[in-house]
Design an enzyme around this catalytic site. Structure first.
Site, PDB file in Angstrom:
ATOM      1  N   TYR A   1       5.650  21.020  13.078  1.00 17.22           N
ATOM      2  CA  TYR A   1       4.918  20.918  11.808  1.00 17.22           C
ATOM      3  C   TYR A   1       4.212  19.572  11.693  1.00 17.22           C
ATOM      4  CZ  TYR A   1       4.194  20.427   6.740  1.00 17.22           C
ATOM      5  OH  TYR A   1       3.658  20.207   5.501  1.00 17.22           O
TER       6      TYR A   1
ATOM      7  N   TYR B   1      16.940  16.967  10.992  1.00 11.47           N
ATOM      8  CA  TYR B   1      16.020  16.046  11.650  1.00 11.47           C
ATOM      9  C   TYR B   1      15.882  16.433  13.116  1.00 11.47           C
ATOM     10  CZ  TYR B   1      13.465  11.639  11.744  1.00 11.47           C
ATOM     11  OH  TYR B   1      12.471  10.685  11.801  1.00 11.47           O
TER      12      TYR B   1
END
Length: 394
Positions: free
Chosen positions: A338, A290
């Site tokens: 992304y 993360y």
């Protein structure tokens, strides 16, 4: 010692995700959720009629899994609406694998969709309109003191790590630079231009010491994963990504109550996931961590055992996370480049599964047999780790 009963009892057999370079997706959240469910089931070679387990953590009312089941026209016998923010989906996989191992269900879909960028552009108000918000301890005790959220919480952790261990802004910037190298290979990534440490340090300061390029995106995004038993997985369309291990560790809610700003619950979740899998950090070929902020990645690398506590800065400075590095990380470009629709943990699972299946084309890590997906929810609050493998017996 016999294998843990959860080890490789279930597998991810279908995945789907949606992101666009524009940062926006067509359709409402409910339409996108349905599309992700269909695409992930198609990937697995399964049908909606075979789904008897459902996991979702966001919805318009008090029971999101019930709402989704009703919209899909299915009657699951097991559901989970655990909400821990960005780590929810790793926890859903953990719970689903256990439920499958116990025979409580056979085919589980975990799904997520959010459109914060589109909502902002259209004035719809974003994800907060989809949840019950009100007075919280943080609103009472932290925000009045001027803590800018969420980046302020992570800035506190970064500042403390710098104070205690001598970590530098240049070292944190290396995480963003190496992650962007993966994004240049992903045509759907929001940010695809290579960057340098100088670029990161020259970007606007958001909450000292974190610059804009230390911080994740705000985009629309969605995804889904399908799990079933290891026995059934062997006969399906795609190679299984076996759930070898999983663990969870929650330490606090408010950042002011974090036991120590330089150690997260990943110490617990990683320890438990490795124990179930019978593996250790040295066995992991690729990591999906993360990356809400660069400090989130650095803390996870230390707490999951990839380098000693306090040495994360020196570790990332050697370039291990980039393509061809010793520990390829965030191989789709991550939340930094992304997509990041608010809760990024779904995309960690999708990318990890694709890596162990060997599906990633130019981004494929050669010989990737074991992938670790690590979610972080809240403000470094709720950690969850899932280890996936291409072989159940390794």
């Amino acid at each position: 010692m016999p294998a843990h009963p959860l080890r490789a009892a279930a597998a991810i057999v279908g995945v789907a995700d949606a992101a666009d370079r524009s940062g926006m997706l067509e359709g409402t959240v409910t339409e996108i959720e349905a599309r992700m469910v269909r695409e992930a089931l198609d990937d697995a070679g399964l049908t909606l009629a075979e789904v008897d387990g459902l996991c979702i953590n966001n919805g318009l009312g008090w029971a999101p899994s019930l709402e989704l089941a009703e919209r899909l026209g299915i009657t699951p016998r097991w559901t989970d609406s655990t909400q821990t923010g960005g780590s929810s989906f790793e926890i859903h996989v953990h719970h689903a694998a256990a439920a499958i191992a116990l025979g409580l269900c056979e085919v589980v879909v975990v799904v997520y969709a959010a459109t914060p960028r589109s909502d902002h552009k259209s004035g719809r108000g974003g994800w907060r309109s989809r949840s019950t918000t009100g007075a919280t301890p943080a609103a009472e005790w932290e925000l009045p003191h001027g803590l800018r959220m969420p980046m302020g919480a992570y800035a506190l952790a970064a500042s403390r790590h710098m104070h205690d261990y001598g970590t530098t802004s240049e070292q944190l910037a290396e995480i963003a630079v190496q992650t962007r190298e993966w994004a240049t290979m992903n045509p759907r990534a929001r940010l695809q231009e290579p960057i340098t440490v100088t670029d990161v340090l020259g970007s606007p300061m958001e909450a000292s010491p974190l610059h804009k390029l230390d911080c994740c995106l705000v985009t629309d995004g969605a995804g889904a994963v399908v799990l079933t038993s290891a026995e059934r997985a062997r006969d399906l369309r795609r190679s299984p990504a076996y759930v070898l291990g999983a663990g969870t560790g929650h330490t606090h809610s408010m950042i002011s109550q974090m036991p120590t700003l330089t150690e997260t619950g990943a110490v617990i979740s990683g320890r438990d996931a490795y124990a179930v899998a019978g593996l250790g950090p040295a066995d992991v070929d690729v990591v999906e961590l993360y990356d809400s902020f660069t400090i989130t990645v650095l803390l996870a690398l230390e707490d999951l055992g990839f380098c000693p506590k306090g040495e994360g800065g020196a570790f990332v400075a050697d370039g291990p996370l980039r393509p061809g590095g010793s520990l390829p990380a965030n191989t789709n470009g991550g939340g930094l480049a992304y997509t990041h629709p608010g809760q990024y943990g779904m995309f960690l699972l999708v990318e990890a599964a694709r890596q162990v299946r060997g599906d990633n084309g130019d981004r494929q890590v050669p010989g990737a047999e074991v992938a670790l997906a690590h979610g972080s929810g809240g403000v470094l609050s709720a950690m969850a780790t899932v280890i996936l493998g291409s072989e159940a017996t390794r």
